[in-house]
Motif scaffolding. Structure first.
Motif, PDB file in Angstrom:
ATOM      1  N   ASP A 132       0.827  -1.198   0.000  1.00 17.81           N
ATOM      2  CA  ASP A 132       0.000   0.000   0.000  1.00 17.81           C
ATOM      3  C   ASP A 132       0.869   1.257   0.000  1.00 17.81           C
ATOM      4  O   ASP A 132       1.924   1.295   0.620  1.00 17.81           O
ATOM      5  CB  ASP A 132      -0.919  -0.004   1.220  1.00 17.81           C
ATOM      6  N   GLU A 133       0.389   2.277  -0.694  1.00 15.05           N
ATOM      7  CA  GLU A 133       1.185   3.503  -0.809  1.00 15.05           C
ATOM      8  C   GLU A 133       1.452   4.159   0.536  1.00 15.05           C
ATOM      9  O   GLU A 133       2.526   4.722   0.755  1.00 15.05           O
ATOM     10  CB  GLU A 133       0.490   4.489  -1.744  1.00 15.05           C
ATOM     11  N   ALA A 134       0.485   4.110   1.414  1.00 16.86           N
ATOM     12  CA  ALA A 134       0.679   4.723   2.738  1.00 16.86           C
ATOM     13  C   ALA A 134       1.870   4.068   3.445  1.00 16.86           C
ATOM     14  O   ALA A 134       2.609   4.727   4.183  1.00 16.86           O
ATOM     15  CB  ALA A 134      -0.585   4.581   3.576  1.00 16.86           C
ATOM     16  N   CYS A 135       2.064   2.770   3.214  1.00 13.51           N
ATOM     17  CA  CYS A 135       3.154   2.045   3.872  1.00 13.51           C
ATOM     18  C   CYS A 135       4.515   2.420   3.283  1.00 13.51           C
ATOM     19  O   CYS A 135       5.522   2.403   3.972  1.00 13.51           O
ATOM     20  CB  CYS A 135       2.923   0.547   3.758  1.00 13.51           C
ATOM     21  N   ARG A 136       4.521   2.756   1.997  1.00  5.99           N
ATOM     22  CA  ARG A 136       5.797   3.126   1.371  1.00  5.99           C
ATOM     23  C   ARG A 136       6.340   4.423   1.961  1.00  5.99           C
ATOM     24  O   ARG A 136       7.539   4.627   2.028  1.00  5.99           O
ATOM     25  CB  ARG A 136       5.613   3.312  -0.139  1.00  5.99           C
ATOM     26  N   ARG A 137       5.440   5.318   2.375  1.00  4.50           N
ATOM     27  CA  ARG A 137       5.921   6.582   2.938  1.00  4.50           C
ATOM     28  C   ARG A 137       5.949   6.548   4.470  1.00  4.50           C
ATOM     29  O   ARG A 137       6.268   7.538   5.123  1.00  4.50           O
ATOM     30  CB  ARG A 137       5.087   7.758   2.434  1.00  4.50           C
ATOM     31  N   CYS A 138       5.594   5.393   5.044  1.00  2.00           N
ATOM     32  CA  CYS A 138       5.528   5.259   6.506  1.00  2.00           C
ATOM     33  C   CYS A 138       6.921   5.235   7.131  1.00  2.00           C
ATOM     34  O   CYS A 138       7.866   4.702   6.565  1.00  2.00           O
ATOM     35  CB  CYS A 138       4.785   3.969   6.842  1.00  2.00           C
ATOM     36  N   ARG A 139       7.021   5.838   8.321  1.00  3.62           N
ATOM     37  CA  ARG A 139       8.298   5.860   9.033  1.00  3.62           C
ATOM     38  C   ARG A 139       8.222   5.098  10.357  1.00  3.62           C
ATOM     39  O   ARG A 139       9.140   5.132  11.151  1.00  3.62           O
ATOM     40  CB  ARG A 139       8.694   7.308   9.352  1.00  3.62           C
ATOM     41  N   TYR A 140       7.066   4.475  10.624  1.00  4.49           N
ATOM     42  CA  TYR A 140       6.854   3.925  11.968  1.00  4.49           C
ATOM     43  C   TYR A 140       6.361   2.489  11.898  1.00  4.49           C
ATOM     44  O   TYR A 140       5.164   2.240  11.863  1.00  4.49           O
ATOM     45  CB  TYR A 140       5.841   4.799  12.721  1.00  4.49           C
ATOM     46  N   SER A 141       7.278   1.554  11.872  1.00  6.15           N
ATOM     47  CA  SER A 141       6.814   0.169  11.752  1.00  6.15           C
ATOM     48  C   SER A 141       6.373  -0.386  13.109  1.00  6.15           C
ATOM     49  O   SER A 141       5.678  -1.387  13.180  1.00  6.15           O
ATOM     50  CB  SER A 141       7.902  -0.700  11.122  1.00  6.15           C
ATOM     51  N   VAL A 142       6.775   0.295  14.183  1.00  3.24           N
ATOM     52  CA  VAL A 142       6.397  -0.176  15.529  1.00  3.24           C
ATOM     53  C   VAL A 142       5.649   0.948  16.251  1.00  3.24           C
ATOM     54  O   VAL A 142       5.976   2.127  16.093  1.00  3.24           O
ATOM     55  CB  VAL A 142       7.652  -0.588  16.331  1.00  3.24           C
ATOM     56  N   ALA A 143       4.655   0.562  17.051  1.00  2.00           N
ATOM     57  CA  ALA A 143       3.890   1.540  17.829  1.00  2.00           C
ATOM     58  C   ALA A 143       4.828   2.304  18.764  1.00  2.00           C
ATOM     59  O   ALA A 143       5.699   1.689  19.392  1.00  2.00           O
ATOM     60  CB  ALA A 143       2.814   0.813  18.629  1.00  2.00           C
TER      61      ALA A 143
END
Lengths: 304, 363
Positions: A132-143
């Motif tokens: 998903d595109e949102a995941c490609r720009r995400c910087r936070y894989s952990v809460a």
């Protein structure tokens, strides 16, 4: 594509079982295997044995916060809930606590290290698999805040599109460069697909108003048609209402049955909030919401 | 007597031109992320190869937003102009069949809906057989199939470089006879064999049908079943399923008056029983205030009330509600649970407990 090991699922189920067994929580909100290849479904698990159906993998794109709210409302007063949280969900949980929607002690956050989720578009198709595109720009894989952390599976091959591989605001910056008429035409085309089903709103962790402005009927605040003026106002007001609150989890876009690209609006605002106020949503439990506080050093160049 | 033609894909434009000269033509169009029915003028951009249509056929005859009349200080007039008759090209059999069901509601049953009838009059449906059903397809559970001709006037079968076009009604037959200016090929035996192969492969890929004849009788005993609580816990109460459903047909009527004047329009808009507002009364009371009440209503309407009113189930098995549901709420699972009887037993148990509590209270 991402290869998941069985490992994280196993650890997750054990964590949930233990929380339920030790009566630390009355229920766990998580994911169960879906009936289509690309979508997991929400699951509310109340006893240890039922925890067997919990999973975590790349199909777990739903934000579970709407389900958490619902499960807590349906449960006896004082019930604590466990919730399975990806990085984005964890940020939304922090924002709930910051906004006074949840007490820290009401939830046990089961953090899962997330390697991104797939877009559920064309969920009936076996072959389409895309991060998903949102995941490609995400910087936070952990809460940012959690009580239990379940090891995520190793990321092997993400086809060059792994989480965080895209610049955070690349899409919106590229879009801003286009001429105004082109940008407007693009929005008109996107919004022409909108059927006002409110899947975006209902799937959004931050859209938790008990009564949304579009449901105000006495008097009617906004026309109910699916014509452009009404759909446009709905999306603009929703974007403004989530300003400084949206965690850019992409749940709205993944929920949209017709692929309306909603997140550009939200991203543009998130970028503004970050640049103006140095605020990133959902990282710190002691944060003051950007638009609910005031600092004399805030930029004021807009005052004539 | 039905005719069968071979229409080379490069000649598709002839077919569309023939339609456009006589009809207002709708067809599947790719719109960046979704395939929806839109008005088309040529074969360009017609997405007949799309794996599925994301929007329902009803939109061509019962648009989401429709002005019924314009009013001005006590006088009212319908919107001006009369459309040409409507044609749809590339409709899958599930959607085509849904139009026959809606016809019962809006035309041939108890009520006459003028806008619906106006568009349905002299309409033409060019169906497109479903060569590759998706995993979410279950038309075979509802007594149909990927090449069911019901609701189509002409049925197309994609054999690669051409379509085999077969008339299913007299209207379709008349259209095919006059659609092509140039000589159209008769299909060769090889073409027909290929079409047969496509059809049987599609049928096989659907898998075994689940018997849903027990759904209606079972529902009668599930009015206050915990099944609905369970399903509602997953549901987001959005209207995606209802709006994208080819047979859901509930609507709202609103008067939009220009502030400060007595002018405005009366507009009909799709509505959904999944929304809490759907049944909210002027007093503020809501007889279906909880998500589970609404979930039950939707299932009951399709699989019980509609059967009572019109003699068939208001579901064509298109699977759009499954495929596009944001939380993977799968109506097939709900139906399996309904017939499992497991929930009637739980209900009796729950009831027993409830009355016990009541008894204690009374005591």
């Amino acid at each position: 594509m991402m290869q998941r090991t069985a490992e994280s699922g196993q650890q997750l189920r054990e964590a949930a079982r233990k929380l339920l067994k030790d009566k630390k929580v009355g229920l766990v909100v998580g994911y169960a295997k879906g009936t289509t290849p690309r979508r997991a479904k929400p699951a509310v698990v109340k006893d240890e044995k039922d925890a067997d159906r919990l999973i975590f993998d790349e199909t777990c794109g739903i934000s579970l916060l709407p389900h958490l709210r619902k499960a807590l409302r349906a449960a006896a007063a004082g019930t604590k809930a466990g919730i399975v949280a990806k990085g984005c969900d964890g940020r939304a949980l922090v924002q709930y606590i910051v906004e006074g929607q949840l007490k820290r002690d009401d939830v046990v956050i089961i953090g899962v290290s997330c390697a991104g989720v797939v877009s559920p578009r064309h969920a009936g198709e076996k072959d389409a698999q895309e991060l998903d595109e949102a995941c490609r720009r995400c910087r936070y894989s952990v809460a940012p805040v959690y009580d239990v952390l379940v090891d995520g599976p190793a990321r092997t091959d993400t086809g060059g599109h792994g989480p965080g591989t895209a610049e955070e605001y690349a899409a919106v910056e590229e879009f801003e460069k286009r001429p105004a008429a082109e940008r407007w035409a693009w929005f008109e085309r996107e919004l022409a697909k909108c059927i006002r089903c409110y899947a975006c709103r209902n799937a959004c962790p931050m859209c938790y108003c008990d009564e949304c402005f579009v449901d105000q009927t006495n008097p009617l605040w906004l026309g109910k048609s699916a014509e452009r003026p009404d759909t446009t106002i709905f999306h603009i007001v929703r974007a403004l209402h989530t300003a400084g609150r949206c965690v850019d989890c992409g749940a709205c876009e993944r929920a949209c049955p017709l692929g309306v690209r909603l997140s550009l609006l939200n991203q543009r605002i998130a970028k503004e909030v970050k640049e103006r106020f140095g605020y990133t949503v959902g990282l710190n439990l002691d944060a003051k919401p950007a638009l609910a506080t005031y600092d004399e050093d805030d930029r004021q160049e807009f005052i004539l | 007597m039905s005719s069968t033609l071979r229409v080379d894909k490069k000649d598709l434009d002839q077919l569309v031109s023939a339609l456009v000269s006589r009809y207002r033509v709708f067809g599947p169009v790719e719109l960046d992320g979704a395939t929806l029915l839109r008005e088309v003028k040529t074969a360009d951009g017609l997405a007949l190869e799309a794996r599925a249509l994301d929007g329902p056929a009803k939109a061509a005859f019962f648009p989401q937003t429709e002005t019924l009349l314009y009013y001005d200080n006590g006088t009212a007039e319908p919107p001006p102009g009369k459309d040409k008759p409507t044609a749809i090209i590339g409709l899958r059999p599930c959607d085509a069949r849904s139009l026959l069901m809606l016809d019962k509601v809006f035309s041939t049953g108890k009520y006459r809906d003028i806008p619906w009838q106006r568009r349905q009059d002299d309409n033409l449906v060019i169906g497109l057989g479903c060569g590759a059903p998706l995993e979410t397809c279950f038309c075979n559970w509802l007594g149909s199939g990927p090449f069911d001709p019901q609701g189509s006037d002409v049925m197309l079968t994609d054999i690669g470089d051409a379509y085999i076009a077969e008339s299913c009604t007299d209207k379709g037959e008349r259209f095919l006879k006059t659609a092509f200016k140039s000589q159209v090929q008769r299909p060769s035996q090889a073409d027909l064999d290929k079409a047969g192969e496509v059809r049987s492969r599609a049928q096989q890929s659907l898998g075994a049908a689940v018997d849903v004849s027990g759904v209606k009788p079972a529902l009668a005993s599930l009015l206050d079943s915990p099944l609905w609580d369970e399903v509602a816990l997953e549901c987001l109460s959005c209207a995606a399923c209802a709006y994208l459903c080819p047979t859901c047909h509930c609507f709202d009527v609103q008067d939009e008056t220009i502030p400060g004047t007595k002018q405005g329009r009366r507009v009909r808009i799709w509505d959904s029983c999944m929304s809490a507002l759907f049944t909210k009364e002027a007093s503020g009371h809501n007889p279906r205030g909880a998500a589970k009440d609404r979930m039950r209503q939707r299932v009951m309407h399709k699989f019980s009330y509609f059967v009572e009113s019109y003699g068939e189930t208001a579901c064509v098995g298109c699977g759009r509600c499954i495929r596009l549901c944001p939380v993977n709420l799968d109506i097939r699972d709900v139906l399996k649970k309904v017939v499992s009887r497991q929930y009637t037993a739980v209900r009796a148990e729950a009831k027993g407990q409830k009355s016990k509590v009541k008894g204690q209270n009374a005591g």
